[in-house]
Design an enzyme around this catalytic site. Structure first.
Site, PDB file in Angstrom:
ATOM      1  N   GLY A  69       0.808  -1.215   0.000  1.00 22.79           N
ATOM      2  CA  GLY A  69       0.000   0.000   0.000  1.00 22.79           C
ATOM      3  C   GLY A  69       0.839   1.262   0.000  1.00 22.79           C
ATOM      4  O   GLY A  69       1.920   1.316   0.600  1.00 22.79           O
ATOM      5  N   ASP A 102       0.318   4.033   1.523  1.00 22.75           N
ATOM      6  CA  ASP A 102       0.466   4.630   2.846  1.00 22.75           C
ATOM      7  C   ASP A 102       1.646   4.014   3.591  1.00 22.75           C
ATOM      8  O   ASP A 102       2.408   4.705   4.277  1.00 22.75           O
ATOM      9  CB  ASP A 102      -0.820   4.487   3.659  1.00 22.75           C
ATOM     10  CG  ASP A 102      -1.249   3.036   3.841  1.00 22.75           C
ATOM     11  OD1 ASP A 102      -0.952   2.197   2.962  1.00 22.75           O
ATOM     12  OD2 ASP A 102      -1.902   2.741   4.862  1.00 22.75           O
ATOM     13  N   ARG A 103       1.813   2.705   3.429  1.00 22.60           N
ATOM     14  CA  ARG A 103       2.936   2.011   4.082  1.00 22.60           C
ATOM     15  C   ARG A 103       4.265   2.436   3.444  1.00 22.60           C
ATOM     16  O   ARG A 103       5.281   2.568   4.136  1.00 22.60           O
ATOM     17  CB  ARG A 103       2.738   0.491   3.993  1.00 22.60           C
ATOM     18  CG  ARG A 103       1.466   0.008   4.681  1.00 22.60           C
ATOM     19  CD  ARG A 103       1.240  -1.480   4.489  1.00 22.60           C
ATOM     20  NE  ARG A 103       2.102  -2.277   5.356  1.00 22.60           N
ATOM     21  CZ  ARG A 103       2.211  -3.598   5.299  1.00 22.60           C
ATOM     22  NH1 ARG A 103       1.530  -4.269   4.366  1.00 22.60           N
ATOM     23  NH2 ARG A 103       2.996  -4.242   6.122  1.00 22.60           N
ATOM     24  N   ASP A 121       1.492   1.826  12.279  1.00 23.24           N
ATOM     25  CA  ASP A 121       0.489   2.804  11.852  1.00 23.24           C
ATOM     26  C   ASP A 121      -0.877   2.389  12.394  1.00 23.24           C
ATOM     27  O   ASP A 121      -1.412   1.339  12.040  1.00 23.24           O
ATOM     28  CB  ASP A 121       0.457   2.871  10.323  1.00 23.24           C
ATOM     29  CG  ASP A 121      -0.345   4.059   9.811  1.00 23.24           C
ATOM     30  OD1 ASP A 121      -1.259   4.510  10.532  1.00 23.24           O
ATOM     31  OD2 ASP A 121      -0.063   4.542   8.702  1.00 23.24           O
ATOM     32  N   THR A 180      -7.332   2.603  10.224  1.00 23.83           N
ATOM     33  CA  THR A 180      -8.432   1.645  10.108  1.00 23.83           C
ATOM     34  C   THR A 180      -7.892   0.236  10.288  1.00 23.83           C
ATOM     35  O   THR A 180      -8.534  -0.631  10.883  1.00 23.83           O
ATOM     36  CB  THR A 180      -9.119   1.787   8.735  1.00 23.83           C
ATOM     37  OG1 THR A 180      -9.576   3.141   8.594  1.00 23.83           O
ATOM     38  CG2 THR A 180     -10.292   0.850   8.615  1.00 23.83           C
ATOM     39  N   THR A 184     -20.748  -0.408  31.603  1.00 24.01           N
ATOM     40  CA  THR A 184     -20.551  -1.186  30.375  1.00 24.01           C
ATOM     41  C   THR A 184     -19.693  -0.414  29.380  1.00 24.01           C
ATOM     42  O   THR A 184     -18.807  -0.984  28.733  1.00 24.01           O
ATOM     43  CB  THR A 184     -21.907  -1.543  29.745  1.00 24.01           C
ATOM     44  OG1 THR A 184     -22.672  -2.302  30.687  1.00 24.01           O
ATOM     45  CG2 THR A 184     -21.713  -2.376  28.480  1.00 24.01           C
TER      46      THR A 184
END
Length: 245
Positions: free
Chosen positions: A96, A98-99, A120, A123, A173
């Site tokens: 990718g 981004d990587r 990173d 998401t 919770t």
């Protein structure tokens, strides 16, 4: 030379104008995939007449064709493993952008370190090893928000806003959910760092991405928090391209 740097993630678009290699303050936009074209045009209008070239890191290649269809009058550079890069890649062509960019950013900013691990928190949570100037590979797992959405979609548990306030004995919770999700990520990352350090001597560990601001300081073994490493990597790639023209 003025370059517009754009990092298109899974949910956010981050932008910065680079003038002679110096980046301006970045802008972050939460975008809707159904309205991507219109929102991208708004970004271009914001920077109208301020840039000569566009450097883009996009996780979804369908956005590349949308950007090209806008008939921009400048050169568009979509980052991939086949781009002109200031590092070597020992990985499949599926790596990718981004990587790639975060690896370049880490290598250029912390060049004195032979072995670097970039984590990173987006998401997806990705682990990326750079050794002797070569991207070697890593791991990919579900990110903090992704795990949260999966848990809440499969149960009747209430929605929560993630934060760094965690404990082992929770009285509600919502606080129990937050603590469980955050600790799951923190402990996993700490164990992964421990394992990577057995493989790579004197490993320098960097954390980046949106989740770094929430849990970065909770994780043991981190040497540096760099929130905009992808954009900085894009800038280094732009400078590298200029130098080699």
């Amino acid at each position: 030379m003025n370059n517009l740097l754009i990092d298109i993630g899974n949910s956010r678009m981050k932008c910065s104008l680079s003038v002679n290699g110096k980046m301006s303050r970045f802008h972050s936009i939460l975008y809707d995939k159904r309205k991507f074209r219109k929102q991208f045009q708004s970004v271009l209008f914001h920077y109208k007449d301020k840039f000569n070239e566009l450097f883009v890191s996009s996780l979804d290649r369908k956005y590349n064709s949308v950007i090209e269809s806008l008939s921009l009058k400048c050169k568009i550079n979509f980052i991939s493993s086949e781009s002109s890069l200031p590092l070597k890649i020992d990985y499949a062509k599926t790596l990718g952008s981004d990587r790639i960019c975060s690896a370049v950013g880490a290598l250029k900013k912390f060049s004195k370190h032979i072995n670097i691990l970039v984590i990173d928190l987006g998401t997806a949570t990705t682990f990326n090893i750079i050794s002797n100037g070569i991207y070697k590979g890593g791991m990919i797992s579900a990110g903090l928000n992704t795990a949260s959405v999966a848990l809440l979609n499969k149960t009747t548990l209430p929605k929560v806003v993630l934060n760094s306030k965690i404990g082992l004995v929770n009285k509600s919770t919502k606080s129990a959910i937050i603590s469980g999700l955050v600790l799951q990520q923190v402990l996993f990352i700490e164990k992964a760092i421990e394992m990577y350090k057995k493989l790579f001597k004197n490993l320098f560990v960097i954390i980046t991405g949106g989740g770094a601001g929430i849990i970065g300081k909770k994780i043991n073994g981190i040497d540096k928090i760099e929130l905009q490493l992808v954009l900085e990597g894009l800038n280094y790639i732009a400078l590298h391209n200029k130098k080699n023209q």
